[in-house]
Design a protein around this motif. Sequence first.
Motif, PDB file in Angstrom:
ATOM      1  N   THR A 121     158.422  -6.312 -70.694  1.00  0.00           N
ATOM      2  CA  THR A 121     157.056  -6.067 -70.245  1.00  0.00           C
ATOM      3  C   THR A 121     157.007  -4.845 -69.336  1.00  0.00           C
ATOM      4  OG1 THR A 121     157.359  -7.649 -68.450  1.00  0.00           O
ATOM      5  CG2 THR A 121     156.296  -8.452 -70.452  1.00  0.00           C
ATOM      6  N   ALA A 122     155.835  -4.280 -69.264  1.00  0.00           N
ATOM      7  CA  ALA A 122     155.633  -3.056 -68.478  1.00  0.00           C
ATOM      8  C   ALA A 122     155.827  -3.323 -66.996  1.00  0.00           C
ATOM      9  CB  ALA A 122     154.229  -2.518 -68.724  1.00  0.00           C
ATOM     10  N   GLU A 124     147.102   2.832 -70.891  1.00  0.00           N
ATOM     11  CA  GLU A 124     146.908   3.434 -72.214  1.00  0.00           C
ATOM     12  C   GLU A 124     147.880   4.584 -72.441  1.00  0.00           C
ATOM     13  OE1 GLU A 124     145.269   2.318 -74.686  1.00  0.00           O
ATOM     14  OE2 GLU A 124     143.799   0.966 -73.798  1.00  0.00           O
ATOM     15  N   LEU A 125     148.127   5.374 -71.392  1.00  0.00           N
ATOM     16  CA  LEU A 125     149.082   6.479 -71.528  1.00  0.00           C
ATOM     17  C   LEU A 125     150.470   5.956 -71.858  1.00  0.00           C
ATOM     18  CD1 LEU A 125     148.074   8.751 -68.505  1.00  0.00           C
ATOM     19  CD2 LEU A 125     147.544   9.078 -70.922  1.00  0.00           C
ATOM     20  N   ALA A 126     150.891   4.918 -71.155  1.00  0.00           N
ATOM     21  CA  ALA A 126     152.209   4.329 -71.413  1.00  0.00           C
ATOM     22  C   ALA A 126     152.270   3.784 -72.839  1.00  0.00           C
ATOM     23  CB  ALA A 126     152.507   3.232 -70.401  1.00  0.00           C
ATOM     24  N   LEU A 127     151.209   3.110 -73.260  1.00  0.00           N
ATOM     25  CA  LEU A 127     151.199   2.544 -74.607  1.00  0.00           C
ATOM     26  C   LEU A 127     151.196   3.647 -75.659  1.00  0.00           C
ATOM     27  CD1 LEU A 127     151.328   0.001 -76.226  1.00  0.00           C
ATOM     28  CD2 LEU A 127     148.843  -0.206 -76.060  1.00  0.00           C
ATOM     29  N   VAL A 179     149.047  -6.841 -75.505  1.00  0.00           N
ATOM     30  CA  VAL A 179     149.428  -8.205 -75.128  1.00  0.00           C
ATOM     31  C   VAL A 179     150.941  -8.335 -74.994  1.00  0.00           C
ATOM     32  CG1 VAL A 179     149.373 -10.639 -75.818  1.00  0.00           C
ATOM     33  CG2 VAL A 179     147.339  -9.210 -76.127  1.00  0.00           C
ATOM     34  N   VAL A 180     151.694  -7.846 -75.968  1.00  0.00           N
ATOM     35  CA  VAL A 180     153.154  -8.030 -75.913  1.00  0.00           C
ATOM     36  C   VAL A 180     153.808  -7.182 -74.834  1.00  0.00           C
ATOM     37  CG1 VAL A 180     153.439  -8.869 -78.264  1.00  0.00           C
ATOM     38  CG2 VAL A 180     153.654  -6.424 -77.803  1.00  0.00           C
ATOM     39  N   THR A 181     153.175  -6.076 -74.453  1.00  0.00           N
ATOM     40  CA  THR A 181     153.747  -5.235 -73.401  1.00  0.00           C
ATOM     41  C   THR A 181     153.213  -5.590 -72.018  1.00  0.00           C
ATOM     42  OG1 THR A 181     152.030  -3.559 -73.709  1.00  0.00           O
ATOM     43  CG2 THR A 181     154.102  -3.250 -74.930  1.00  0.00           C
ATOM     44  N   ASP A 182     152.119  -6.348 -71.978  1.00  0.00           N
ATOM     45  CA  ASP A 182     151.438  -6.696 -70.730  1.00  0.00           C
ATOM     46  C   ASP A 182     150.872  -5.460 -70.033  1.00  0.00           C
ATOM     47  OD1 ASP A 182     150.419  -8.635 -69.027  1.00  0.00           O
ATOM     48  OD2 ASP A 182     152.129  -8.551 -67.670  1.00  0.00           O
ATOM     49  N   LEU A 183     150.409  -4.509 -70.838  1.00  0.00           N
ATOM     50  CA  LEU A 183     149.796  -3.297 -70.302  1.00  0.00           C
ATOM     51  C   LEU A 183     148.286  -3.464 -70.233  1.00  0.00           C
ATOM     52  CD1 LEU A 183     151.719  -0.440 -72.123  1.00  0.00           C
ATOM     53  CD2 LEU A 183     151.520  -0.728 -69.648  1.00  0.00           C
ATOM     54  N   PRO A 184     147.693  -3.127 -69.100  1.00  0.00           N
ATOM     55  CA  PRO A 184     146.230  -3.173 -69.007  1.00  0.00           C
ATOM     56  C   PRO A 184     145.623  -1.988 -69.751  1.00  0.00           C
ATOM     57  CG  PRO A 184     147.140  -2.256 -67.001  1.00  0.00           C
ATOM     58  CD  PRO A 184     148.316  -2.672 -67.851  1.00  0.00           C
ATOM     59  N   PRO A 187     159.552   6.166 -68.260  1.00  0.00           N
ATOM     60  CA  PRO A 187     160.890   5.702 -68.669  1.00  0.00           C
ATOM     61  C   PRO A 187     160.837   4.355 -69.395  1.00  0.00           C
ATOM     62  CG  PRO A 187     160.924   6.458 -66.397  1.00  0.00           C
ATOM     63  CD  PRO A 187     159.486   6.435 -66.823  1.00  0.00           C
ATOM     64  N   TRP A 188     159.961   3.475 -68.929  1.00  0.00           N
ATOM     65  CA  TRP A 188     159.787   2.182 -69.605  1.00  0.00           C
ATOM     66  C   TRP A 188     159.298   2.395 -71.035  1.00  0.00           C
ATOM     67  CZ3 TRP A 188     155.223   0.518 -71.695  1.00  0.00           C
ATOM     68  CH2 TRP A 188     155.232  -0.763 -72.230  1.00  0.00           C
ATOM     69  N   ALA A 189     158.294   3.252 -71.214  1.00  0.00           N
ATOM     70  CA  ALA A 189     157.716   3.490 -72.542  1.00  0.00           C
ATOM     71  C   ALA A 189     158.755   4.046 -73.508  1.00  0.00           C
ATOM     72  CB  ALA A 189     156.523   4.440 -72.430  1.00  0.00           C
TER      73      ALA A 189
END
Length: 194
Positions: free
Chosen positions: A190-191, A113-116, A102-107, A154-156
């Motif tokens: 956010t992502a 999931e990989l980014a998270l 929720v806080v990252t706005d990642l689906p 890079p974002w992660a």
Amino acid sequence: HDMVATLAEVTGEVALQNMLSEMKNDPIGQRILLDKPCVDTASIDIDALGQLPKNTFGYGYYKFLKHHGFNPDERAKVKYIQDEELQYVMTRYRQSHDFFHVVTDLPPSIPGELALKYVELFQTGLPVCALSATVGSMKLNAEDRKLWKEKYLPWAIRVGKCGKKWMNVYWEEEFESDLQELRTKLGIETAPIL
């Protein structure tokens, strides 16, 4: 999911010790360890979160769960960690995963999931995060892998290394917080939208 959960438990002792130490050295982390909040439907009235203003973190959590058909009661129980404090740290980490979305706005897609998992690696040091992200990236096609490496990775790294440690966030106390203000307070951007 069960195998990943087991792997996290049997490979994560050093990281869990570090996470516990970080929580003990943070006033909010100390309260979390004392209170031992549980993220489940017995503790959180999910439908009541749906009545909060749409800009709140709690409403965002409600919407995320409903949109994806997730239930916080379905997180794997800790089985292979003997120390009670470390059991709780692992439980809290698992139960907070959807808050992280929720806080990252990642689906909850494979790239999301990989980014998270990479964010979680920098946040927690858990080896399973690196393994999950590495193995999971093999499921991406060449185009998605290129986008993931250029945008999400890079974002992660940025998000995972800066701001407050997420294990020291009392997420339940933030349900009525404005989601964007919470992100700013925690140093979370956010992502990227791909």
